[in-house]
Design an enzyme around this catalytic site. Structure first.
Site, PDB file in Angstrom:
ATOM      1  N   PRO A  17       0.850  -1.198   0.000  1.00 39.07           N
ATOM      2  CA  PRO A  17       0.000   0.000   0.000  1.00 39.07           C
ATOM      3  C   PRO A  17       0.883   1.244   0.000  1.00 39.07           C
ATOM      4  CG  PRO A  17       0.053  -0.985   2.188  1.00 39.07           C
ATOM      5  CD  PRO A  17       0.813  -1.902   1.294  1.00 39.07           C
ATOM      6  N   GLN A  70      -6.402  -1.416   2.886  1.00 36.02           N
ATOM      7  CA  GLN A  70      -5.663  -1.048   4.093  1.00 36.02           C
ATOM      8  C   GLN A  70      -6.366   0.106   4.789  1.00 36.02           C
ATOM      9  OE1 GLN A  70      -1.786   1.137   4.524  1.00 36.02           O
ATOM     10  NE2 GLN A  70      -1.097  -0.819   5.368  1.00 36.02           N
ATOM     11  N   CYS A 100       3.010   3.417   9.251  1.00 35.63           N
ATOM     12  CA  CYS A 100       3.288   4.740   8.679  1.00 35.63           C
ATOM     13  C   CYS A 100       3.826   5.685   9.748  1.00 35.63           C
ATOM     14  CB  CYS A 100       2.025   5.321   8.061  1.00 35.63           C
ATOM     15  SG  CYS A 100       2.293   6.929   7.276  1.00 35.63           S
ATOM     16  N   LYS A 139      -0.021  -4.640   9.165  1.00 38.86           N
ATOM     17  CA  LYS A 139       1.292  -4.254   8.639  1.00 38.86           C
ATOM     18  C   LYS A 139       1.938  -3.321   9.643  1.00 38.86           C
ATOM     19  CE  LYS A 139       3.604  -2.567   4.450  1.00 38.86           C
ATOM     20  NZ  LYS A 139       4.456  -1.490   5.013  1.00 38.86           N
ATOM     21  N   HIS A 171       7.490  -4.591   8.089  1.00 43.27           N
ATOM     22  CA  HIS A 171       8.479  -3.721   7.452  1.00 43.27           C
ATOM     23  C   HIS A 171       9.755  -3.822   8.283  1.00 43.27           C
ATOM     24  CE1 HIS A 171       9.327   0.434   5.441  1.00 43.27           C
ATOM     25  NE2 HIS A 171      10.440  -0.222   5.665  1.00 43.27           N
ATOM     26  N   ASN A 211       8.735  -6.881   4.341  1.00 46.86           N
ATOM     27  CA  ASN A 211       8.653  -5.710   3.472  1.00 46.86           C
ATOM     28  C   ASN A 211       9.841  -4.804   3.772  1.00 46.86           C
ATOM     29  OD1 ASN A 211       6.983  -2.615   3.786  1.00 46.86           O
ATOM     30  ND2 ASN A 211       7.464  -3.524   1.823  1.00 46.86           N
ATOM     31  N   GLY A 233       7.269  -2.471  -2.829  1.00 48.81           N
ATOM     32  CA  GLY A 233       6.563  -1.224  -3.033  1.00 48.81           C
ATOM     33  C   GLY A 233       7.244  -0.334  -4.050  1.00 48.81           C
TER      34      GLY A 233
END
Length: 330
Positions: A17, A70, A100, A139, A171, A211, A233
């Site tokens: 995403p 997401q 994020c 995530k 991640h 990720n 990504g």
């Protein structure tokens, strides 16, 4: 304790995403390159879905499937409501963003800052899973700020797993919420794939997808020897034709990969249909600019599209002109 639905999708290769990038036009384009990769939407906040233009945020093409929505949020009931919307609209999965690092989402109690509140995240996941029958995943980062690296990660994962969630997209980079910008958070903290692999070894019952910084399918294959899946990504956005070999190399498909020209011919048909609905050409073609990366004429292909697709009344003739520039030299 609720139990997550057995996944009907194979997450060995997933497309990340990405805000402002992985919109429905981008995902349609990616699907022309790979039939098996699992696609993820841009993050959509619960407030946008509950109070905003729901159709704008949830509309997607059936050809994109399997596609996951997401969500960004931290209120269990709001997330459950939005998960229900996702199921009603036909999404294959719902994913909660806990990765994020931007100041904007932190102020809304969204993203990586939630790693400091694992019990709240568990409640959020439980609420979503109790509301829907499709898979619910998460995530997140390997850690934030001064969180103990592995101990903090393990505590977060174990706490969230008590909700019944079994799919964790990790991640492999710590997020520094104080002192680094979101852009710096993509590069400065070191990647630690070994930490993610250790998590899989010690929690073999969980589906662990890694990720961060993955650039080649060879690298994907190496990581898949100890992990359940990979998520790419920025690399597939900059070099989308990498995805043409995903079905063969990652999923074992025997169908030959599509050529770049075949992909663009199909995408032209999509663009014509969307243009008839009032969509601007540049909104779609911007996702194709890297398709010919590394080949003669790639720069001319990008230039023709970049200079013309945004113009008023621009149609698919712009794409054909760009293809003529590059295909003659391929």
């Amino acid at each position: 304790m609720p139990s997550n639905t057995t996944p009907t999708i194979n997450r060995r290769f997933t497309c990340a995403p990405m805000m402002d990038w992985s919109d429905r036009h981008c995902r349609y384009f990616w699907r022309l390159l790979s039939k098996h990769a699992v696609l993820y939407t841009e993050m959509v906040t619960t407030g946008a879905l509950i109070y905003g233009d729901r159709e704008r945020f949830l509309r997607f093409n059936a050809e994109e499937a399997p596609v996951a929505l997401q969500l960004g949020g931290s209120d269990p009931e709001a997330l459950a409501q939005c998960a229900a919307y996702a199921e009603q609209w036909g999404y294959s999965e719902v994913n909660l963003n806990c990765g994020c690092p931007s100041d904007r989402v932190q102020s809304g109690r969204i993203g990586a800052c939630l790693m400091a509140e694992p019990e709240l995240v568990r409640e959020c996941m439980s609420a979503m899973m109790e509301r829907v029958g499709i898979p619910v995943s998460i995530k997140h980062r390997i850690g934030i700020d001064d969180m103990e690296d592995y101990a903090g990660l393990l505590n977060f994962v174990d706490t969230v797993a008590r909700s019944g969630c079994t799919t964790f997209i990790v991640h492999a980079r710590k997020a520094w919420l104080q002192g680094l910008s979101p852009k710096e958070n993509r590069d400065i903290p070191p990647l630690d794939y070994e930490l993610v692999a250790r998590l899989k070894q010690e929690r073999p019952n969980l589906e662990i997808i890694v990720n961060g910084g993955i650039k080649t399918l060879n690298q994907c294959q190496e990581l898949l020897t100890g992990l359940d899946g990979v998520m790419l990504g920025r690399e597939i956005y900059a070099n989308p034709y990498l995805m043409a070999d995903v079905d063969k190399i990652i999923y074992g498909a025997t169908t030959p990969p599509p050529s770049r020209l075949e992909v663009m011919r199909e995408f032209v048909n999509y663009c014509e249909e969307e243009l008839s609905k009032g969509v601007k050409l540049s909104s779609m073609t911007r996702h194709t600019l890297g398709l010919y990366q590394g080949l003669p004429g790639a720069r001319r292909f990008r230039r023709v599209i970049s200079e013309n697709a945004h113009k008023s009344g621009a149609g698919v003739d712009v794409i054909w002109q760009a293809l003529q520039e590059v295909e003659s030299g391929v």
